[in-house]
Design an enzyme around this catalytic site. Structure first.
Site, PDB file in Angstrom:
ATOM      1  N   ASP A 455       0.831  -1.206   0.000  1.00  0.00           N
ATOM      2  CA  ASP A 455       0.000   0.000   0.000  1.00  0.00           C
ATOM      3  C   ASP A 455       0.866   1.256   0.000  1.00  0.00           C
ATOM      4  O   ASP A 455       2.061   1.207   0.325  1.00  0.00           O
ATOM      5  CB  ASP A 455      -0.896  -0.036   1.244  1.00  0.00           C
ATOM      6  CG  ASP A 455      -2.206   0.713   1.048  1.00  0.00           C
ATOM      7  OD1 ASP A 455      -2.303   1.523   0.105  1.00  0.00           O
ATOM      8  OD2 ASP A 455      -3.130   0.481   1.853  1.00  0.00           O
ATOM      9  N   ASP A 525     -10.930   2.005  -3.120  1.00  0.00           N
ATOM     10  CA  ASP A 525     -11.471   1.793  -1.769  1.00  0.00           C
ATOM     11  C   ASP A 525     -12.994   1.848  -1.782  1.00  0.00           C
ATOM     12  O   ASP A 525     -13.632   1.537  -0.777  1.00  0.00           O
ATOM     13  CB  ASP A 525     -10.924   2.855  -0.804  1.00  0.00           C
ATOM     14  CG  ASP A 525      -9.530   2.507  -0.301  1.00  0.00           C
ATOM     15  OD1 ASP A 525      -9.108   1.356  -0.489  1.00  0.00           O
ATOM     16  OD2 ASP A 525      -8.870   3.386   0.278  1.00  0.00           O
TER      17      ASP A 525
HETATM   18  C1  GLA Z   1      -5.769   1.941   2.228  1.00  0.00           C
HETATM   19  C2  GLA Z   1      -6.194   0.768   1.386  1.00  0.00           C
HETATM   20  C3  GLA Z   1      -7.223  -0.045   2.137  1.00  0.00           C
HETATM   21  C4  GLA Z   1      -6.640  -0.500   3.452  1.00  0.00           C
HETATM   22  C5  GLA Z   1      -6.155   0.684   4.255  1.00  0.00           C
HETATM   23  C6  GLA Z   1      -5.412   0.235   5.489  1.00  0.00           C
HETATM   24  O1  GLA Z   1      -6.797   2.845   2.379  1.00  0.00           O
HETATM   25  O2  GLA Z   1      -6.671   1.193   0.150  1.00  0.00           O
HETATM   26  O3  GLA Z   1      -7.646  -1.144   1.372  1.00  0.00           O
HETATM   27  O4  GLA Z   1      -5.593  -1.394   3.206  1.00  0.00           O
HETATM   28  O5  GLA Z   1      -5.290   1.508   3.499  1.00  0.00           O
HETATM   29  O6  GLA Z   1      -4.947   1.296   6.246  1.00  0.00           O
END
Ligand code: GLA
Length: 700
Positions: A455, A525
């Site tokens: 990420d 997301d």
């Molecule tokens: C980002 C990702 C999510 C999750 C969060 C965790 O927003 O896109 O899917 O992994 O971080 O903090």
């Protein structure tokens, strides 16, 4: 042979199955672009446009297309290359020097240009993928002189679109929770700039473009398209000159960019892959998908089907513990999940997003015996284990930051802007790269971890590099991305069994550069199954379904039927993100059936050809069809949106089938030919809001 040099006309012709890309030398010894479009039969078909005579205000480069224009002389349109030499000269002349054709697996042409005054060398590289109908281009700039040269703009390529028409640009724009929305606008004189200045590819714009004459549909019409392999600041400029030349220039963004070449040093631009088709946007997408599936994606896992995964994020947020994750894993395994992924919260002092990033040790309170008991349990249950990491980041409240405050990008004596209470480590620094590689290597070495979700949750700010060698501090934009690629390449080489998912707050880092190093991408997301239809449609313009991860969740979906949520997520690589303890027995049973169905059809979805039959932007019904390469199997997803219940949908015409083959359609009594299914279509009874169906089609 797909690349040839024609001595009599001094032209290079790159042919793929259906396209030609041609350039040649004009009377001024300049390398001039000649043609890019449908494949023409004879080498005598190509003509070089000679620039006529002009008033004193006009310049030839507004009319003729140089193959790689450098800024110098009278050039006012977008250049590919702009430099400052050590003697302060800022004029560059690129004259033809030589060429070479190598014929391996994929034939490659290199044309060398040289500045006759300074000796700066520019090698233009072309690879023609005959079967895939795409061409890869990149450039290597070599300082053969004895003084340093500063590059101030160094683009990968300019694509010149033939003819004198009104052209339309299609591109992908959006934001966090709303990535890859399809946008179209007619090009008029001037420039339309698509770009990222955020350090990553961005959730906001994607380095992909398509140009058509304003009439191309999914099935027909000339479409020129391209995608950049770069995961940092990028820029694509679509330009119409005063004399209606239409060009698309792209590469690393020249914003805040300087890259120093010491004598003997060179700079390689990212690859820019382009293609042309007469068969509309659908074929443009399918050509890019094939290229990704057959050439681009990391080879170790490219042939394997992606697993059905469970991810803990929406269920437990930062509150991950050994006990709770094991309970979730046991439920997930019963559904048929193949890969169990623990998301954020397992490490350091991480109980919310305010602390812990940078401290990559297992949190002892949450996992008193380390990760091993959970991993073993997952393995016993027949699932592989995956883990979330965000290696490029640090919270100020972390041991790492307390020890190495200088490791983040920053300007001395200036604020360090936090976003999600975190700062960005400078991956241009070798010590930072070693730290990141080291902790990842240890994690993978010591555990049976088969998947990581990588990420990156905030863009750059204050991109300073106080200890950079003199004159090199602005290179941080490029060296960061090169550093990221170095780490990923090393990890892939040493831990080839591990699959990697790219993520940056959802789809903030999806591009051909990262997809040549990671196996799949977190699309957004936003997991609302209806809004996803728009995000996924745009994603499919540029990227193949196999890389498009979609989860079934409860968040943002309070009223959508569970089957609808599954059907929406099954159009890519399926994941589950709900808290399974909140699902009723009936919902769990539905999920089990859906996961089994997905396993039965995923070879068609992930490896087949994708046809967008009906767009959520235009109709009250989204329909996407996938067909296997042998045309024996197909699957159609139909999802109604806010269609009024009393409206009957017109028949849905299918695509991509063998016209003379007889097919059996699930849920229909009679067998019909491919030709009939494509000409007459099928009637999909779907009278209601947010209904959905999957129709399987098998050759008999
Ligand atoms: C980002 C990702 C999510 C999750 C969060 C965790 O927003 O896109 O899917 O992994 O971080 O903090």
């Amino acid at each position: 042979m797909s690349i040839e040099y024609v001595e009599s006309t001094r032209m290079w012709i790159l042919n793929t199955k259906k396209t030609s890309y041609v350039m040649g030398l004009n009377q001024l010894q300049q390398l001039q672009h000649i043609y890019w479009g449908a494949r023409l039969p004879y080498s005598s078909d190509y003509m070089i446009t000679e620039a006529g005579s002009f008033g004193s205000q006009e310049c030839t480069t507004d009319i003729i297309n140089l193959e790689y224009p450098a800024w110098g002389g009278m050039i006012y349109s977008e250049p590919c290359l702009k430099v400052t030499f050590a003697d302060k000269v800022r004029d560059l002349v690129l004259a033809y020097d030589s060429y070479a054709i190598t014929n391996q697996d994929i034939p490659e042409l290199t044309i060398r240009l040289r500045d006759p005054y300074n000796g700066l060398v520019v090698d233009l590289h072309y690879k023609a993928f005959e079967e895939l109908d795409v061409v890869e281009r990149y450039v290597e700039i070599i300082n053969t002189g004895s003084d340093p040269v500063d590059l101030e703009q160094a683009q990968s390529a300019v694509w010149s679109i033939p003819g004198n028409h009104e052209y339309r640009l299609t591109h992908l724009a959006g934001k966090w929770l709303g990535e890859t929305q399809v946008k179209q606008s007619v090009l008029t004189e001037g420039k339309k700039v698509l770009e990222s200045r955020r350090g990553t590819t961005s959730n906001h714009a994607n380095p992909w473009f398509a140009i058509d004459r304003g009439q191309a549909s999914e099935y027909a019409g000339d479409v020129w398209f391209g995608a950049l392999s770069w995961s940092g600041n990028w820029k694509i400029t679509a330009e119409v000159t005063p004399f209606y030349a239409v060009r698309v220039t792209g590469g690393v963004n020249d914003f805040d960019f300087t890259y120093q070449l010491q004598p003997g040093e060179s700079f390689s631009t990212p690859v820019f892959t382009g293609g042309f088709t007469t068969d509309g946007f659908g074929q443009a997408s399918r050509n890019m998908h094939r290229y990704q599936l057959e050439r681009l994606l990391p080879r170790e896992h490219a042939g394997e089907l992606r697993k059905v995964l469970y991810n803990s994020w929406e269920a437990t947020l930062f509150n991950v513990t050994e006990k709770d994750q094991i309970k979730l894993a046991e439920k997930a395994a019963l559904l048929g999940v193949e890969l169990f992924v623990v998301d954020d919260g397992w490490f350091g002092q991480r109980s919310n997003d305010e602390a812990g990033l940078g401290d990559w040790y297992v949190n002892k309170e949450k996992f008193p015996h380390g990760l091993q008991p959970l991993i073993s349990r997952c393995n016993e249950l027949g699932m592989e284990f995956g883990l979330w990491v965000e290696p490029e980041m640090v919270n100020p409240d972390s041991d790492l930051y307390r020890q190495h405050p200088d490791w983040v990008m920053h300007f001395p004596n200036r604020p360090r802007t936090e976003s999600r209470t975190q700062l960005v480590l400078n991956l241009g620094r070798e010590d930072v790269r070693e730290y990141i590689y080291g902790f990842l290597h240890d994690l993978l070495q010591n555990h049976n971890i088969r998947f990581i979700k990588w990420d990156m949750n905030r863009p750059f700010s204050e991109p300073g590099w106080p200890n950079a060698p003199t004159g090199r501090d602005k290179e941080i934009w490029v060296r960061y991305v090169e550093g990221l690629y170095l780490i990923l390449d090393r990890l892939k080489a040493e831990h080839s069994s591990v699959e990697i998912e790219t993520c940056a707050s959802g789809g903030g880092r999806v591009d051909n550069g990262i997809l040549s190093r990671t196996d799949q991408a977190w699309t957004s997301d936003n997991t609302n199954a209806y809004e996803r239809l728009f995000i996924q449609e745009g994603y499919s313009y540029a990227y193949c379904a196999k890389t498009m991860v979609a989860w079934v969740t409860d968040s943002g979906n309070p009223t959508l039927p569970l089957t609808y949520r599954f059907h929406s997520a099954m159009m890519g690589t399926l994941g589950i993100g709900s808290n399974l303890h909140h699902w009723s027995d009936e919902q769990l049973a539905t999920a089990t059936t859906m996961i089994q169905l997905y396993k039965d059809i995923r070879h068609i979805v992930q490896h087949g050809s994708l046809y967008r039959l009906s767009s959520p932007r235009k109709k009250h019904q989204t329909a996407v069809q996938y067909v296997t390469a042998d045309l024996k199997e197909s699957v159609v997803f139909v999802l109604s949106t806010n269609q009024a219940p009393f409206l009957m949908s017109p028949p849905l015409q299918l695509s991509g089938l063998d016209p003379n083959q007889l097919y059996q359609l699930e849920g229909f009594d009679v067998c019909r030919s491919g030709k009939s299914l494509m000409a007459q279509g099928i009637q999909v009874a779907m009278n209601g809001f947010f209904q959905s169906k999957i129709i399987r089609i098998i050759a008999v």
